[in-house]
Design a protein around this motif. Sequence first.
Motif, short mmCIF file in Angstrom:
data_model
loop_
_atom_site.label_atom_id
_atom_site.label_comp_id
_atom_site.label_asym_id
_atom_site.label_seq_id
_atom_site.Cartn_x
_atom_site.Cartn_y
_atom_site.Cartn_z
N MET A 149 0.86 -1.19 0.00
CA MET A 149 0.00 0.00 0.00
C MET A 149 0.90 1.24 0.00
SD MET A 149 -3.07 1.04 2.66
CE MET A 149 -3.89 -0.53 2.41
N ASN A 150 0.79 2.07 -1.05
CA ASN A 150 1.66 3.23 -1.18
C ASN A 150 1.11 4.44 -0.43
OD1 ASN A 150 -0.42 4.26 -2.81
ND2 ASN A 150 0.51 3.41 -4.66
N THR A 151 1.92 5.52 -0.46
CA THR A 151 1.54 6.73 0.27
C THR A 151 0.24 7.34 -0.26
OG1 THR A 151 3.87 7.18 0.67
CG2 THR A 151 2.33 8.99 1.00
N THR A 152 0.06 7.26 -1.57
CA THR A 152 -1.16 7.82 -2.16
C THR A 152 -2.41 7.11 -1.63
OG1 THR A 152 0.03 8.39 -4.18
CG2 THR A 152 -2.37 8.30 -4.31
N MET A 153 -2.33 5.79 -1.55
CA MET A 153 -3.47 5.03 -1.05
C MET A 153 -3.72 5.34 0.43
SD MET A 153 -5.92 2.92 -1.54
CE MET A 153 -5.53 2.23 -3.16
N ILE A 154 -2.67 5.45 1.23
CA ILE A 154 -2.83 5.78 2.65
C ILE A 154 -3.45 7.16 2.81
CG2 ILE A 154 -1.59 6.22 4.80
CD1 ILE A 154 0.46 4.15 3.93
N THR A 155 -3.01 8.12 1.98
CA THR A 155 -3.59 9.46 2.03
C THR A 155 -5.07 9.43 1.70
OG1 THR A 155 -1.47 10.44 1.39
CG2 THR A 155 -3.44 11.79 1.09
N GLU A 156 -5.45 8.65 0.70
CA GLU A 156 -6.86 8.54 0.33
C GLU A 156 -7.68 7.92 1.45
OE1 GLU A 156 -6.98 6.38 -3.30
OE2 GLU A 156 -6.19 8.03 -4.53
N ILE A 157 -7.10 6.94 2.14
CA ILE A 157 -7.82 6.31 3.24
C ILE A 157 -8.05 7.31 4.37
CG2 ILE A 157 -7.62 4.58 5.08
CD1 ILE A 157 -6.18 2.79 3.07
N PHE A 158 -7.02 8.06 4.73
CA PHE A 158 -7.17 9.05 5.80
C PHE A 158 -8.14 10.16 5.39
CE2 PHE A 158 -3.60 7.07 7.86
CZ PHE A 158 -3.75 7.41 9.20
N THR A 159 -8.09 10.58 4.13
CA THR A 159 -8.98 11.64 3.66
C THR A 159 -10.43 11.17 3.69
OG1 THR A 159 -7.23 12.51 2.22
CG2 THR A 159 -9.49 13.20 1.76
N SER A 160 -10.66 9.96 3.20
CA SER A 160 -12.01 9.41 3.22
C SER A 160 -12.48 9.16 4.64
CB SER A 160 -12.04 8.10 2.41
OG SER A 160 -13.32 7.51 2.45
N GLY A 161 -11.57 8.68 5.49
CA GLY A 161 -11.93 8.44 6.88
C GLY A 161 -12.29 9.72 7.62
N ALA A 162 -11.55 10.80 7.36
CA ALA A 162 -11.84 12.09 7.99
C ALA A 162 -13.19 12.62 7.53
CB ALA A 162 -10.74 13.09 7.69
N ALA A 163 -13.50 12.44 6.24
CA ALA A 163 -14.77 12.91 5.70
C ALA A 163 -15.95 12.23 6.40
CB ALA A 163 -14.84 12.65 4.20
N PHE A 164 -15.79 10.95 6.73
CA PHE A 164 -16.84 10.23 7.44
C PHE A 164 -16.85 10.57 8.92
CE2 PHE A 164 -18.27 6.45 9.80
CZ PHE A 164 -19.53 6.27 9.25
N ALA A 165 -15.66 10.84 9.46
CA ALA A 165 -15.53 11.05 10.90
C ALA A 165 -16.06 12.41 11.35
CB ALA A 165 -14.07 10.90 11.33
N ILE A 166 -15.99 13.45 10.51
CA ILE A 166 -16.38 14.79 10.96
C ILE A 166 -17.85 14.86 11.35
CG2 ILE A 166 -16.73 17.16 10.17
CD1 ILE A 166 -14.05 17.01 8.78
#
Length: 308
Positions: A1-18
């Motif tokens: 899993m590359n940095t781009t994929m990790i960034t997308e996971i955190f971005t999507s997770g934050a969007a759901f978490a807010i």
Amino acid sequence: MNTTMITEIFTSGAAFAIPLLLAATGESISERAGVLNLSMEGIMLCGAFTSVLASATTGSAVLGVLAGIGAGLIFGVMNALLSVRCRADQIVIGVAANALALGLTTFGSRILLGGGKGNNVPAFDDIHIPVISDLPVIGPALFGQTALGYLCLAVVVALAVIFSGRTMMGIRVDAVGEDATSAGWTGLAVNRTRVLGVMIAAGAGGLAGAQLALSEVRSFSENMTAGMGYLAVVAVIAGRWRVAGIVVATLFFGIARALQFALPAVGVDIPYALLVMLPYVIAIVAVAGFVGGRKAPSCLTVPYVGRI
């Protein structure tokens, strides 16, 4: 899993978490005052529907947000009347309110948002803060939100400060939730404090629904919250009624939600059902008492029958 994929996971997770964090923060205040606001699912759903309807009708996303908050407050009035004034069973009220909200929004979306009216409504665009939004992994997730997303985070901080255990408001809320009878005999307005907690939770839930609809999805679909309101209640329990714990719980739920879509995309063979049930497993562990820390308020769900 590359940095781009990790960034997308955190971005999507934050969007759901807010929106989940905002709803859970409001819910925690209601529960600390002794009222289990199980209708958070219905509040968020009605907030999402009303915000989209108002935004599509008026052409203003801001008016859509205000309408979403208003819808949440209407549910809050109903909840406060039944659970605080009429002393009805709080769990039954919550389940009934959620069923009512699902029916109303489903019918309303088919009648009022049919023909694609609920799609591509006026919404909020992402605001990327220069420099820090370019930080790896956390930059896009934390500093690439919409104006409404930043507002939701500001509301969370404000509620955490105003109702902390060190302020007069926070002390009153905790006193009512821990021993309503003693609080009443000291002169505290128990029912008024509980109504305040319910209304704060309802307003936060309506705003959370508007955030989900106008910042993330930018449309409305039937049952679009899909259990987020229940997860907000779960986050309060898993977070042990503390803001710091709730933040950790909602981030965990958000990332778990993001992994449901990310892991199959990279070929990781983990059963989808396992990822879906992870948040609820954490809730069971927390409820069972295996997570240390603060316990539930002593008077949670217990009606107050003393002085008003």
